[in-house]
Each structure stands twice: as structure tokens, then as C-alpha cells.
Design a protein around this motif. Sequence first.
Motif, PDB file in Angstrom:
ATOM      1  N   UNK A 300       0.809  -1.228   0.000  1.00 43.04           N
ATOM      2  CA  UNK A 300       0.000   0.000   0.000  1.00 43.04           C
ATOM      3  C   UNK A 300       0.839   1.273   0.000  1.00 43.04           C
ATOM      4  N   UNK A 301       1.906   1.320   0.824  1.00 40.82           N
ATOM      5  CA  UNK A 301       2.738   2.510   0.871  1.00 40.82           C
ATOM      6  C   UNK A 301       3.499   2.740  -0.414  1.00 40.82           C
ATOM      7  N   UNK A 302       4.093   1.680  -0.966  1.00 35.07           N
ATOM      8  CA  UNK A 302       4.814   1.810  -2.229  1.00 35.07           C
ATOM      9  C   UNK A 302       3.865   2.189  -3.365  1.00 35.07           C
ATOM     10  N   UNK A 303       2.642   1.670  -3.322  1.00 37.85           N
ATOM     11  CA  UNK A 303       1.654   2.004  -4.358  1.00 37.85           C
ATOM     12  C   UNK A 303       1.295   3.481  -4.308  1.00 37.85           C
ATOM     13  N   UNK A 304       1.101   4.015  -3.096  1.00 35.05           N
ATOM     14  CA  UNK A 304       0.783   5.432  -2.970  1.00 35.05           C
ATOM     15  C   UNK A 304       1.915   6.318  -3.457  1.00 35.05           C
ATOM     16  N   UNK A 305       3.151   5.962  -3.124  1.00 31.02           N
ATOM     17  CA  UNK A 305       4.302   6.750  -3.570  1.00 31.02           C
ATOM     18  C   UNK A 305       4.458   6.695  -5.086  1.00 31.02           C
ATOM     19  N   UNK A 306       4.230   5.522  -5.658  1.00 30.17           N
ATOM     20  CA  UNK A 306       4.337   5.399  -7.118  1.00 30.17           C
ATOM     21  C   UNK A 306       3.242   6.200  -7.806  1.00 30.17           C
ATOM     22  N   UNK A 307       2.043   6.186  -7.253  1.00 33.74           N
ATOM     23  CA  UNK A 307       0.942   6.953  -7.842  1.00 33.74           C
ATOM     24  C   UNK A 307       1.254   8.449  -7.815  1.00 33.74           C
ATOM     25  N   UNK A 308       1.776   8.954  -6.702  1.00 35.36           N
ATOM     26  CA  UNK A 308       2.148  10.370  -6.630  1.00 35.36           C
ATOM     27  C   UNK A 308       3.239  10.708  -7.647  1.00 35.36           C
ATOM     28  N   UNK A 309       4.251   9.823  -7.729  1.00 38.12           N
ATOM     29  CA  UNK A 309       5.367  10.096  -8.627  1.00 38.12           C
ATOM     30  C   UNK A 309       4.908  10.180 -10.079  1.00 38.12           C
ATOM     31  N   UNK A 310       4.074   9.236 -10.505  1.00 37.03           N
ATOM     32  CA  UNK A 310       3.628   9.207 -11.897  1.00 37.03           C
ATOM     33  C   UNK A 310       2.579  10.271 -12.194  1.00 37.03           C
ATOM     34  N   UNK A 311       1.700  10.527 -11.230  1.00 36.89           N
ATOM     35  CA  UNK A 311       0.562  11.410 -11.487  1.00 36.89           C
ATOM     36  C   UNK A 311       0.923  12.887 -11.416  1.00 36.89           C
ATOM     37  N   UNK A 312       1.923  13.240 -10.597  1.00 35.03           N
ATOM     38  CA  UNK A 312       2.198  14.659 -10.359  1.00 35.03           C
ATOM     39  C   UNK A 312       3.636  15.083 -10.657  1.00 35.03           C
ATOM     40  N   UNK A 313       4.577  14.124 -10.718  1.00 33.36           N
ATOM     41  CA  UNK A 313       5.985  14.487 -10.877  1.00 33.36           C
ATOM     42  C   UNK A 313       6.620  13.834 -12.103  1.00 33.36           C
ATOM     43  N   UNK A 314       5.811  13.419 -13.076  1.00 38.79           N
ATOM     44  CA  UNK A 314       6.314  12.838 -14.335  1.00 38.79           C
ATOM     45  C   UNK A 314       7.252  11.665 -14.108  1.00 38.79           C
ATOM     46  N   UNK A 315       6.990  10.880 -13.071  1.00 33.65           N
ATOM     47  CA  UNK A 315       7.776   9.683 -12.806  1.00 33.65           C
ATOM     48  C   UNK A 315       8.992   9.910 -11.924  1.00 33.65           C
ATOM     49  N   UNK A 316       9.258  11.145 -11.515  1.00 33.18           N
ATOM     50  CA  UNK A 316      10.405  11.412 -10.647  1.00 33.18           C
ATOM     51  C   UNK A 316      10.197  10.736  -9.291  1.00 33.18           C
ATOM     52  N   UNK A 317      11.172   9.962  -8.861  1.00 36.71           N
ATOM     53  CA  UNK A 317      11.065   9.258  -7.590  1.00 36.71           C
ATOM     54  C   UNK A 317      10.312   7.950  -7.669  1.00 36.71           C
ATOM     55  N   UNK A 318      10.065   7.442  -8.873  1.00 30.53           N
ATOM     56  CA  UNK A 318       9.290   6.207  -9.028  1.00 30.53           C
ATOM     57  C   UNK A 318      10.140   4.952  -8.905  1.00 30.53           C
TER      58      UNK A 318
END
Length: 361
Positions: A300-318
Motif C-alpha cells: 500500500x505505501x509503495x503504491x501510494x508513492x508510485x501513484x504520486x510520482x507518476x501522477x504529479x511528478x512525471x515519474x520522478x522518484x518512481x
Amino acid sequence: MPTSPPTDSRPVGTGASGATEPDGATPSNRTVLKKLAVVIVGLTAVLTVMFLAFGLPAINSGPHHVPIGVTGPKAATDALRSSIGEHGDGAWDVTAYPDAKTLTRAVEEREISGGFALGQGSVTVYSASAAGAQTAAAINSMGSVLATGQHARVTVHDVVPFPEDDSRGAGLTAAALPMIIGGSMPAIALLKLFPGHSGLRTRVTGALLFALAAGFAMTAVLQFGFGTVDGSYWLTALGMSLSMAALAIPLLGLESLFGFAGLGAGMALVMIVGNPLSGMATGAHWLPDGWSTVGQLLPPGASGSLLRANAYFDGTGAAGPIAVLACWVLAGLVLVLAADRRARKSATTPESTTAPALGTA
């Protein structure tokens, strides 16, 4: 002379074996009472752990080593860093930047969560609500206090905001529980529809196809229905599909190898521990260090971080979340292969052990 029928001379309450029992407390009744006691104690323990898992992170929530930046005259930046270091209680990690442009780029690249540009009679606050609304609000509040203390005017820039259609990111928070429940659905449904070893490969194939379809469907709802995300649909959807697979495949593997007990343990880990420590609504820095680390290592935590990275930061930090989720998918497949190997071995064992001995009819 007629004789009277024999009477049972055992005292009232004596069992069939001759042991005296309290009235109504037969051995079968005692077994039922023991099972009932175990169930009650077990359910109470589970409820207590669940309450602690959800309650403690909420009580102890707040900034914990949140990376922020500062730029401006050296005397002012040194004073701010010293003040936060002395009174921040480990809440903020401050880094100095040469200018506001470099600080802004650091926010966009997720090196820091926000920061301050100190000028003559002015304080400019940079935050990123899409990285965590609570963190952004805390940074904005700190900037206002800083400006008030210096009798300066304050300007706030939300460098990476949520989309206008969902400016508070409510859809992102609402996505957490459906993702977890959605990851559990294939293990339960496919088990009922394709039971036994013969249906194992079908269950795995079904779980992978479900993860792909569900990832694209949930992303479509978030992006085109709620307006919560506005990044690349394909990138975000693929990340969501990986997240669903990282939830479904391990649960399927646990069930295949350990049965209902394995499935129950996996669901408890994901829902009771993973959900409250996911930081889906707040971001990882809003949880205590140890808890946030554990949360980011669970699906769940990794999924939330990946969603933020892809949705708002163009994949940065994914990269980090992708590695964590890929490891969970791989672990689930290893469990499935182990279950398949055990089933094949048990299927061939009876043939070798039941073969008739030489010379027997």
C-alpha cells in the motif's frame, strides 16, 4: 417374585465414563466453551492490534525529518537553519540553496518538500500540495510565522498543486482502500472459481489480467472521472497495474501454499499494518521514521508513492516504489511455484509407494 429393574447408582451429573461433571457440562459442552473462548480472545486481540495500528500513526502524525530548502542572505539563512535545528525536534531537515530557481527545481524533482526564499522585507514560500497536503500546509504556516516575526510580506507558491478539479486531493485519499480490497478480490474469487492444484495456473493468469484491467480502470476514474490526477494516463495506469499485481499475486501465493491461514495472514498484514502506514493521504514524511519506513516497504505505501510520482511528478522518484512492488510480485510468484512443486510431488508419491512388491500377486 418379580424383580425391580436395575437402577443406575451413579450420582447425578456423572458422565458415561464415570467421571463426575457439573450439571450440564458434558465433555462436548466443554469443548464448545473452549473454542468459544479462543475465538473471543482471538477476535479481541485482532481488534486491539487494528485499533493500535490505525490510532498510533494518527496520534503521532506530524512532520518527521521533512526535507526543506532555504535561500537568501547568508546571515538570514543561517539564523533560520539554527532556529529550526534547535526547536524543530527533528521535524525539518534544512538545506541551503544558492537561489530561488534552484530551490524550485529541487521541489519539482522531489529532493525537498518545500522551502523559503528570504529577501529584504519579504518571505516567499514554496510548497507542493500534491506531495502531501499536510506537509504543504505546515510549510505555508511556518512561512507566515517567519514573515510575521520579520515584519515582512509573505508570498506563497504551490509548485506542484493538485489539479483544479480535485484541489484537495480527495480522490487520492479515497483510492487507498479500494486498491487494497481490489488486490484481495482475485485471491478470493479465483480460488472459489478455480479450486485445487489444476486451477493454480489459471488463478495466476487471472490475477495478472485482473491487475492490468483494474489498474487502467482505476486510473481512468481518478483522471477522467474525479480529475484527481493529470499526468500521463498510460504511465500512471501501468504503475497502478503493478500496484494491483503486488497486492494480488502475494495473497494468491500465500493461499496456494498455506491455505486459508496464509491468505488471512497476508490480508491482515496489508489491511491492518499496510493501510494505516501507507501515507497515501499525507505522504511518508508525516509518519514517524520507523513507521514510514515499514509502510513504504509494504504494497500500500509503495503504491501510494508510485501513484504520486507518476501522477504529479512525471515519474520522478518512481524507481524505489517500483523496485518494492516488483519484489512483492516476485515473492508471490515464488510462493505459487513452491505450491505447484509441492502439489506435483505429492501427486507422484502415492504411485511409487503403492506399487506392488516383487513376487506378490
